[in-house]
Design a protein around this motif. Sequence first.
Motif, PDB file in Angstrom:
ATOM      1  N   ILE A 183      23.285 -30.411  36.455  1.00  0.00           N
ATOM      2  CA  ILE A 183      22.765 -30.139  35.108  1.00  0.00           C
ATOM      3  C   ILE A 183      22.705 -28.637  34.857  1.00  0.00           C
ATOM      4  O   ILE A 183      23.039 -28.156  33.769  1.00  0.00           O
ATOM      5  CB  ILE A 183      21.379 -30.789  34.943  1.00  0.00           C
ATOM      6  CG1 ILE A 183      21.522 -32.316  34.908  1.00  0.00           C
ATOM      7  CG2 ILE A 183      20.688 -30.288  33.675  1.00  0.00           C
ATOM      8  CD1 ILE A 183      20.201 -33.056  34.924  1.00  0.00           C
ATOM      9  N   GLU A 184      22.304 -27.876  35.871  1.00  0.00           N
ATOM     10  CA  GLU A 184      22.216 -26.422  35.713  1.00  0.00           C
ATOM     11  C   GLU A 184      23.588 -25.812  35.439  1.00  0.00           C
ATOM     12  O   GLU A 184      23.715 -24.857  34.669  1.00  0.00           O
ATOM     13  CB  GLU A 184      21.593 -25.801  36.960  1.00  0.00           C
ATOM     14  CG  GLU A 184      21.413 -24.296  36.880  1.00  0.00           C
ATOM     15  CD  GLU A 184      20.583 -23.858  35.682  1.00  0.00           C
ATOM     16  OE1 GLU A 184      20.881 -22.776  35.129  1.00  0.00           O
ATOM     17  OE2 GLU A 184      19.653 -24.591  35.279  1.00  0.00           O
ATOM     18  N   ARG A 185      24.634 -26.365  36.067  1.00  0.00           N
ATOM     19  CA  ARG A 185      25.979 -25.849  35.800  1.00  0.00           C
ATOM     20  C   ARG A 185      26.373 -26.081  34.340  1.00  0.00           C
ATOM     21  O   ARG A 185      26.994 -25.222  33.708  1.00  0.00           O
ATOM     22  CB  ARG A 185      26.993 -26.525  36.730  1.00  0.00           C
ATOM     23  CG  ARG A 185      26.972 -26.007  38.155  1.00  0.00           C
ATOM     24  CD  ARG A 185      28.248 -26.389  38.889  1.00  0.00           C
ATOM     25  NE  ARG A 185      28.416 -27.837  38.970  1.00  0.00           N
ATOM     26  CZ  ARG A 185      27.920 -28.582  39.959  1.00  0.00           C
ATOM     27  NH1 ARG A 185      27.209 -28.014  40.930  1.00  0.00           N
ATOM     28  NH2 ARG A 185      28.116 -29.888  39.985  1.00  0.00           N
ATOM     29  N   VAL A 186      26.010 -27.250  33.811  1.00  0.00           N
ATOM     30  CA  VAL A 186      26.315 -27.538  32.407  1.00  0.00           C
ATOM     31  C   VAL A 186      25.563 -26.571  31.496  1.00  0.00           C
ATOM     32  O   VAL A 186      26.126 -26.017  30.542  1.00  0.00           O
ATOM     33  CB  VAL A 186      25.952 -28.998  32.065  1.00  0.00           C
ATOM     34  CG1 VAL A 186      26.096 -29.248  30.565  1.00  0.00           C
ATOM     35  CG2 VAL A 186      26.834 -29.963  32.843  1.00  0.00           C
ATOM     36  N   LEU A 187      24.291 -26.353  31.784  1.00  0.00           N
ATOM     37  CA  LEU A 187      23.491 -25.451  30.957  1.00  0.00           C
ATOM     38  C   LEU A 187      24.017 -24.022  31.030  1.00  0.00           C
ATOM     39  O   LEU A 187      24.057 -23.306  30.018  1.00  0.00           O
ATOM     40  CB  LEU A 187      22.029 -25.502  31.401  1.00  0.00           C
ATOM     41  CG  LEU A 187      21.305 -26.837  31.152  1.00  0.00           C
ATOM     42  CD1 LEU A 187      19.909 -26.805  31.766  1.00  0.00           C
ATOM     43  CD2 LEU A 187      21.220 -27.146  29.662  1.00  0.00           C
ATOM     44  N   GLU A 188      24.434 -23.600  32.211  1.00  0.00           N
ATOM     45  CA  GLU A 188      24.981 -22.248  32.362  1.00  0.00           C
ATOM     46  C   GLU A 188      26.289 -22.111  31.584  1.00  0.00           C
ATOM     47  O   GLU A 188      26.559 -21.067  30.968  1.00  0.00           O
ATOM     48  CB  GLU A 188      25.207 -21.943  33.845  1.00  0.00           C
ATOM     49  CG  GLU A 188      25.792 -20.565  34.123  1.00  0.00           C
ATOM     50  CD  GLU A 188      24.884 -19.432  33.663  1.00  0.00           C
ATOM     51  OE1 GLU A 188      25.395 -18.312  33.472  1.00  0.00           O
ATOM     52  OE2 GLU A 188      23.669 -19.668  33.484  1.00  0.00           O
ATOM     53  N   HIS A 189      27.094 -23.166  31.599  1.00  0.00           N
ATOM     54  CA  HIS A 189      28.345 -23.148  30.829  1.00  0.00           C
ATOM     55  C   HIS A 189      28.051 -23.000  29.339  1.00  0.00           C
ATOM     56  O   HIS A 189      28.749 -22.263  28.630  1.00  0.00           O
ATOM     57  CB  HIS A 189      29.124 -24.438  31.091  1.00  0.00           C
ATOM     58  CG  HIS A 189      30.485 -24.458  30.465  1.00  0.00           C
ATOM     59  ND1 HIS A 189      31.574 -23.826  31.021  1.00  0.00           N
ATOM     60  CD2 HIS A 189      30.926 -25.033  29.300  1.00  0.00           C
ATOM     61  CE1 HIS A 189      32.629 -24.007  30.246  1.00  0.00           C
ATOM     62  NE2 HIS A 189      32.265 -24.737  29.194  1.00  0.00           N
ATOM     63  N   LEU A 245      27.633 -19.964  15.228  1.00  0.00           N
ATOM     64  CA  LEU A 245      26.849 -19.386  16.324  1.00  0.00           C
ATOM     65  C   LEU A 245      25.471 -20.040  16.417  1.00  0.00           C
ATOM     66  O   LEU A 245      24.931 -20.226  17.516  1.00  0.00           O
ATOM     67  CB  LEU A 245      26.711 -17.879  16.117  1.00  0.00           C
ATOM     68  CG  LEU A 245      28.005 -17.069  16.291  1.00  0.00           C
ATOM     69  CD1 LEU A 245      27.797 -15.624  15.857  1.00  0.00           C
ATOM     70  CD2 LEU A 245      28.485 -17.131  17.737  1.00  0.00           C
ATOM     71  N   MET A 246      24.917 -20.400  15.269  1.00  0.00           N
ATOM     72  CA  MET A 246      23.629 -21.093  15.276  1.00  0.00           C
ATOM     73  C   MET A 246      23.761 -22.458  15.954  1.00  0.00           C
ATOM     74  O   MET A 246      22.868 -22.888  16.693  1.00  0.00           O
ATOM     75  CB  MET A 246      23.134 -21.265  13.836  1.00  0.00           C
ATOM     76  CG  MET A 246      21.714 -21.807  13.722  1.00  0.00           C
ATOM     77  SD  MET A 246      21.247 -22.076  11.993  1.00  0.00           S
ATOM     78  CE  MET A 246      21.549 -20.441  11.318  1.00  0.00           C
ATOM     79  N   GLN A 247      24.894 -23.117  15.719  1.00  0.00           N
ATOM     80  CA  GLN A 247      25.121 -24.403  16.375  1.00  0.00           C
ATOM     81  C   GLN A 247      25.222 -24.233  17.889  1.00  0.00           C
ATOM     82  O   GLN A 247      24.679 -25.042  18.651  1.00  0.00           O
ATOM     83  CB  GLN A 247      26.390 -25.052  15.836  1.00  0.00           C
ATOM     84  CG  GLN A 247      26.642 -26.448  16.397  1.00  0.00           C
ATOM     85  CD  GLN A 247      27.964 -27.019  15.946  1.00  0.00           C
ATOM     86  OE1 GLN A 247      29.012 -26.427  16.180  1.00  0.00           O
ATOM     87  NE2 GLN A 247      27.926 -28.167  15.293  1.00  0.00           N
ATOM     88  N   LEU A 248      25.907 -23.182  18.335  1.00  0.00           N
ATOM     89  CA  LEU A 248      25.993 -22.929  19.773  1.00  0.00           C
ATOM     90  C   LEU A 248      24.606 -22.692  20.365  1.00  0.00           C
ATOM     91  O   LEU A 248      24.300 -23.161  21.468  1.00  0.00           O
ATOM     92  CB  LEU A 248      26.891 -21.724  20.051  1.00  0.00           C
ATOM     93  CG  LEU A 248      28.363 -21.829  19.647  1.00  0.00           C
ATOM     94  CD1 LEU A 248      29.139 -20.636  20.185  1.00  0.00           C
ATOM     95  CD2 LEU A 248      28.985 -23.129  20.131  1.00  0.00           C
ATOM     96  N   GLU A 249      23.775 -21.964  19.634  1.00  0.00           N
ATOM     97  CA  GLU A 249      22.411 -21.710  20.098  1.00  0.00           C
ATOM     98  C   GLU A 249      21.627 -23.014  20.201  1.00  0.00           C
ATOM     99  O   GLU A 249      20.890 -23.242  21.173  1.00  0.00           O
ATOM    100  CB  GLU A 249      21.718 -20.747  19.130  1.00  0.00           C
ATOM    101  CG  GLU A 249      20.260 -20.476  19.433  1.00  0.00           C
ATOM    102  CD  GLU A 249      20.059 -19.656  20.695  1.00  0.00           C
ATOM    103  OE1 GLU A 249      18.971 -19.757  21.297  1.00  0.00           O
ATOM    104  OE2 GLU A 249      20.988 -18.917  21.089  1.00  0.00           O
ATOM    105  N   THR A 250      21.797 -23.880  19.217  1.00  0.00           N
ATOM    106  CA  THR A 250      21.092 -25.164  19.234  1.00  0.00           C
ATOM    107  C   THR A 250      21.538 -26.018  20.412  1.00  0.00           C
ATOM    108  O   THR A 250      20.719 -26.668  21.081  1.00  0.00           O
ATOM    109  CB  THR A 250      21.339 -25.918  17.915  1.00  0.00           C
ATOM    110  OG1 THR A 250      20.880 -25.116  16.824  1.00  0.00           O
ATOM    111  CG2 THR A 250      20.613 -27.253  17.904  1.00  0.00           C
ATOM    112  N   GLU A 251      22.842 -26.019  20.680  1.00  0.00           N
ATOM    113  CA  GLU A 251      23.372 -26.836  21.775  1.00  0.00           C
ATOM    114  C   GLU A 251      22.846 -26.401  23.134  1.00  0.00           C
ATOM    115  O   GLU A 251      22.769 -27.208  24.064  1.00  0.00           O
ATOM    116  CB  GLU A 251      24.900 -26.790  21.762  1.00  0.00           C
ATOM    117  CG  GLU A 251      25.518 -27.533  20.588  1.00  0.00           C
ATOM    118  CD  GLU A 251      27.025 -27.402  20.553  1.00  0.00           C
ATOM    119  OE1 GLU A 251      27.564 -26.637  21.392  1.00  0.00           O
ATOM    120  OE2 GLU A 251      27.661 -28.052  19.707  1.00  0.00           O
ATOM    121  N   MET A 252      22.488 -25.128  23.263  1.00  0.00           N
ATOM    122  CA  MET A 252      21.951 -24.648  24.542  1.00  0.00           C
ATOM    123  C   MET A 252      20.670 -25.369  24.929  1.00  0.00           C
ATOM    124  O   MET A 252      20.349 -25.492  26.114  1.00  0.00           O
ATOM    125  CB  MET A 252      21.675 -23.139  24.461  1.00  0.00           C
ATOM    126  CG  MET A 252      22.896 -22.270  24.336  1.00  0.00           C
ATOM    127  SD  MET A 252      22.426 -20.523  24.290  1.00  0.00           S
ATOM    128  CE  MET A 252      23.967 -19.776  23.754  1.00  0.00           C
TER     129      MET A 252
END
Length: 463
Positions: free
Chosen positions: A145-151, A118-125
Amino acid sequence: MDSLPPELLAKIASFLPSTADLISMRFVNKQYAAIASRPLFELLRFSGRRQDQTPPWNFGPTQEAALPEGHVGRSRTVEFGKLPEVVDEVLASSLARYTKTFIFDPAYYRERFWQDYLMQLETEMHEPVDEVGLGPDGDDWEAAIERVLEHRRTRPEREAETINAAQTMWNERIAEQKQNEEAILVALARLFRAMAGLERIEVKPWVFDGRLLFPGLESCISYGIDVQRRGSFPSTYFLEILARALHAADRRIKHLHVSEFFAQQLHDTPATRHLFTGLQQIRIDLIHVQFLADEASKAQVLVELFKCAQPTLRRLSIVAGGKWPNLPARGGHSLLKMLGDGTDETGETPLVFPQLEFVQLGGLILSTPPLLQFLRAQPSLKRLEFSNIYLSTPDAGWPTLVEALPTSVEGWKVSGPLGHEPVNADGPTAYNWMTTWIPQELYPLSCWKAIPRQYGTYFARAS
C-alpha cells in the motif's frame, strides 16, 4: 436502372451496407451521385475527437455507440478557435446542402482545466488504496500500500514537464478562441444558410483522453476533471452561439439535444427564442438540478423558452445526473420550475403542450403532485418512459401516480430502477433512503398490465 424513379433509387441506397458502397455509387453518374450523397452526408459532425477514435469509456449519460465497421462517419476534427477555416472547407465542397443532423462537440479549451487536473491528483493522494490485485508477492500489505501511495505522491513531479507544456498550448488556444469568437459566429451563420435541409442539432462537450494529446500523462479523462467544477462544460455556451448563428441565418430546426446542460448559463434572447420556436423534439441532459428543487424559484428563462415550443413540441426528454443518472441528487424536485406557467408565481400551473405525445424522465427525485399535474395537463400524451426516478412524496408513490395518469396515455415503460416512499420521515430525501419499487407491484384491479421486454418493462392498459 437509369429508368428507376429517384425515390426508389434512394430506397436502394439506404440498404447499402457501408460508407464505401455509397462512395462507389457516387461514381456511377450524376444522378447516382446525387442519390448517394444524401445518406452519405446527411450527418455532419464537428468534433474535437478524430472520427476513428472511440469515445472515452465513462462519457455521458448513455454510452456513445462505436460506429460499425465500414461506417467511418461524416465527421470533421475541429478546434473551436479554428472553426472558420473548417466551415470554408465544408462550404467549398458543397456538402452542407445534404445535412439533416449537425452534431457539435468541437475541441474547446476551457480556463482552469489544468488547475483542476492538479487538484484531482491531490485528491487521489488521499483516497484509500484498493487492495484487490495488489499482489505483494511476499511483502506485507502495508508495504504494498505504501508503494502505491508513494507512486501517487510523486506523480505531479513525474508529469510536471508535460503539464507545463500542456498549459502553454492551452493558453494559446484559449487566446485564439477569444480572438475569433465573432468570426466563429459569422462562419456558423454562413454554414447554416447552406444547410437547407437541417432538422436536428446535437450539442455535446468535447471529451478526450489526455494521454492521446499529451503522452507523458499517466491518466486524464477530461469528463472526470470537468465535472468537478460547476458549470465547466461548454455545452450551454455552444448552444447560445449556435442559436445566434441560426437566428442570423434565419434557419429553424425541429430537434434539439443538449448534453451536460447548465440551466443557469442560458439567457432569454431573441436568438434563443428563435431556436426554441418550432421545436418538435427536445432532449436535455442535466448535471446540476438545484434549479428544479422544490424550494427554488422558477427558472424563468427556461419557462419563457419552452413557451416558444408550446405549439409544436411532440417529444420531451429530461435526463439528469450527467454520467451518473442512476445517482439522483438529494431533495425533492419539481418539473414545474421550468415547465410551469410564468404567470403563476408559485409555479403550480403547468404549461400545456397541445401536441406533446412522449415524455421521458431519468435521474431525478421528483415530488409527485407537480409531476402528476404536468402529465395530466397534456391533452395528447400517449407514452412515458421512466428510469432512475424516485418519488419523494409520502403516500403518493408509483401505484398512485400511474393509476392517476390521463386517459390519453396508452402505455409507459420502465427502463431503469424506480423508488418511492421515504424509509424514514426524518431521514434525508435521497434515493438510498427510499424503497425500491418493482414495476409489477400494482393494485390487483389496476388498469395497467405489465409486459416484460428485453430492455425494461412496458405497461399497457388492461383490456
